[in-house]
Design an enzyme around this catalytic site. Sequence first.
Site, PDB file in Angstrom:
ATOM      1  N   SER A  11      29.795  -6.182 -10.856  1.00  0.00           N
ATOM      2  CA  SER A  11      28.594  -6.102 -10.029  1.00  0.00           C
ATOM      3  C   SER A  11      28.969  -5.452  -8.700  1.00  0.00           C
ATOM      4  O   SER A  11      29.997  -4.771  -8.608  1.00  0.00           O
ATOM      5  CB  SER A  11      28.005  -7.504  -9.826  1.00  0.00           C
ATOM      6  OG  SER A  11      26.723  -7.419  -9.229  1.00  0.00           O
ATOM      7  N   ASN A  12      28.180  -5.628  -7.680  1.00  0.00           N
ATOM      8  CA  ASN A  12      28.499  -5.098  -6.350  1.00  0.00           C
ATOM      9  C   ASN A  12      27.847  -6.002  -5.300  1.00  0.00           C
ATOM     10  O   ASN A  12      27.102  -6.918  -5.636  1.00  0.00           O
ATOM     11  CB  ASN A  12      28.027  -3.637  -6.220  1.00  0.00           C
ATOM     12  CG  ASN A  12      26.536  -3.508  -6.422  1.00  0.00           C
ATOM     13  OD1 ASN A  12      25.754  -3.945  -5.597  1.00  0.00           O
ATOM     14  ND2 ASN A  12      26.136  -2.931  -7.558  1.00  0.00           N
ATOM     15  N   GLY A  13      28.109  -5.719  -4.035  1.00  0.00           N
ATOM     16  CA  GLY A  13      27.716  -6.632  -2.962  1.00  0.00           C
ATOM     17  C   GLY A  13      26.326  -6.423  -2.406  1.00  0.00           C
ATOM     18  O   GLY A  13      25.973  -7.005  -1.380  1.00  0.00           O
ATOM     19  N   ALA A  65      20.826  -1.425  -6.547  1.00  0.00           N
ATOM     20  CA  ALA A  65      22.201  -0.924  -6.685  1.00  0.00           C
ATOM     21  C   ALA A  65      22.623  -1.222  -8.122  1.00  0.00           C
ATOM     22  O   ALA A  65      23.331  -2.196  -8.402  1.00  0.00           O
ATOM     23  CB  ALA A  65      23.110  -1.627  -5.687  1.00  0.00           C
TER      24      ALA A  65
END
Length: 209
Positions: A21-23, A88
């Site tokens: 995943s990402n932030g 995102a």
Amino acid sequence: MRFLVTTGPTREYLDSVRYLSNGSTGATGFRIAEEAARRGGDVVVIAGTVSAAPPAGLEVIRVVSAAEMCDAVLSRLSSSDVLIGAAAVCDWQPAHRAPRKLAKLDGLEVRWVPTPDILERAGAQKGSRLHIGFALEDAGGLSSAAQKLARKNLDYIVLNGPEAIGSRGGSYQLLARSGGMWHFEYLTKEMLAALVIDLALQGESALAR
Ligand code: C5P
């Protein structure tokens, strides 16, 4: 005007507990959705695994993976006038998801395959709907953002840098299908949201202030 807004990260599970995943927090899409509603729009938000609190009073549909987000968006496209892709989305998903938690002794070898490109698929059935996307690029990402604008059949793309993740704002560039380009030295996410909704409601004349 009916707005469909994606926001937040997606999560791509490789076994029953681990994921890529990402932030991204989801704040940008939530500010855009709030602003659209404040200006009289009907708004549906498709939110990934956000850490920001969803705005009260808005219809928020929660999804986890890019594939789920893609299904949720495509099924609502025909009842939307404006699509804003602020999510995102993870670019890769595992080719196979293990049905259980992999053990350390199993070793880890994962083959990653591209996730469906949601905006590109939506762009293939765009019609007169307005499509606005985002591009998070390292410095010098202008030409990459311009390519995404064309490949995803977008009307506008908002370019920002990695510092936008988790921050209150940052510097943004806006590229238009028309060839127009605008640079904003510093905008909070609320200011960016107002600009995006101005653009959706009034077109490029909203930027000539
Ligand atoms: O990841 P990328 O830089 O291509 O993202 C640019 C835009 O495309 C963003 O608006 C993002 O929400 C969207 N996107 C998408 N589906 C993907 C990847 C990105 O709709 N699989």
